[in-house]
Design an enzyme around this catalytic site. Structure first.
Site, PDB file in Angstrom:
ATOM      1  N   HIS A   1       0.860  -1.199   0.100  1.00  0.00           N
ATOM      2  CA  HIS A   1      -0.165   0.109   0.058  1.00  0.00           C
ATOM      3  C   HIS A   1       0.996   1.196  -0.006  1.00  0.00           C
ATOM      4  CE1 HIS A   1      -3.175  -2.575   2.009  1.00  0.00           C
ATOM      5  NE2 HIS A   1      -3.703  -2.276   1.041  1.00  0.00           N
TER       6      HIS A   1
ATOM      7  N   LYS B   1     -16.305  -6.356   5.826  1.00  0.00           N
ATOM      8  CA  LYS B   1     -15.033  -7.035   5.809  1.00  0.00           C
ATOM      9  C   LYS B   1     -14.650  -7.199   7.314  1.00  0.00           C
ATOM     10  CE  LYS B   1     -13.109  -5.675   1.458  1.00  0.00           C
ATOM     11  NZ  LYS B   1     -11.998  -5.222   0.838  1.00  0.00           N
TER      12      LYS B   1
ATOM     13  N   ARG C   1      -1.879  -6.208  -8.321  1.00  0.00           N
ATOM     14  CA  ARG C   1      -0.741  -7.306  -7.840  1.00  0.00           C
ATOM     15  C   ARG C   1      -0.766  -7.993  -8.896  1.00  0.00           C
ATOM     16  NH1 ARG C   1      -3.664  -7.678  -2.188  1.00  0.00           N
ATOM     17  NH2 ARG C   1      -5.009  -8.614  -3.823  1.00  0.00           N
TER      18      ARG C   1
ATOM     19  N   SER D   1      -3.375  -7.433   2.634  1.00  0.00           N
ATOM     20  CA  SER D   1      -3.507  -7.386   4.130  1.00  0.00           C
ATOM     21  C   SER D   1      -3.992  -8.901   4.590  1.00  0.00           C
ATOM     22  CB  SER D   1      -4.508  -6.401   4.124  1.00  0.00           C
ATOM     23  OG  SER D   1      -4.157  -5.069   3.734  1.00  0.00           O
TER      24      SER D   1
END
Length: 167
Positions: free
Chosen positions: A18, A42, A91, A129
């Site tokens: 990030h 989440k 990514r 994460s």
């Protein structure tokens, strides 16, 4: 006039990947807002205030970067802020389909918003994460993925986490 860009996400926690995307975005858009989503779906490990503190610590010294939060639709937040660029990190190819759908939907909701996809350095292309939290939960070393502040916070949080009780 500087174009205001928004790098939005849950950032639970904010990783070196990030940080890399934020630096790349800041080079292109000196007016950058890192907007932390309150997305309750989440079930974040860290509170909104903790995530903002982590990010503030990680990007200190980057002039023109601010930290904010939002709930609801990103396009509504951007309209309120007067921003026209969304920053998204890619990514791997597996990220592309989801991010492409989101970019098209955001454009449909507000055709003044452009999405800019940035790729992190190769050394962060596998980093997420979710994986960092899983490694921490299983007692692994996360120091190569997050700042020392986050590493310490993960250790503290995982020591009290029900799944963090190792046998």
């Amino acid at each position: 006039m500087t174009t205001l860009a928004v790098y939005a996400g849950t950032f639970d926690p904010f990783t070196f990947g990030h940080i890399d995307i934020a630096r790349r975005a800041h080079r292109l858009f000196p007016g950058l807002v890192i907007a932390v989503s309150t997305n309750p779906e989440k079930a974040p490990l860290f509170s909104l205030a903790e995530r903002q503190r982590i990010i503030r610590n990680a990007v200190r010294g980057m002039r023109g970067v601010s930290i904010d939060s939002f709930d609801g639709l990103l396009v509504d937040y951007m309209r309120r802020r007067g921003a026209h660029v969304v920053i998204r990190g890619l990514r791997a190819l597996s990220d592309f389909e989801y991010e492409f759908q989101m970019a098209l939907m955001n454009r449909k909701l507000n055709d003044e918003i452009e999405t800019v996809f940035l790729m992190p350095h190769e050394r962060y292309s596998y980093l997420s994460s979710r994986l960092v939290k899983e490694i921490a939960l299983l007692g692994g070393d996360v120091s190569q993925f997050v700042t020392p502040m986050v590493e310490q916070m993960l250790k503290e949080r995982m020591s009290t986490h029900p799944k963090g009780e190792r046998r």
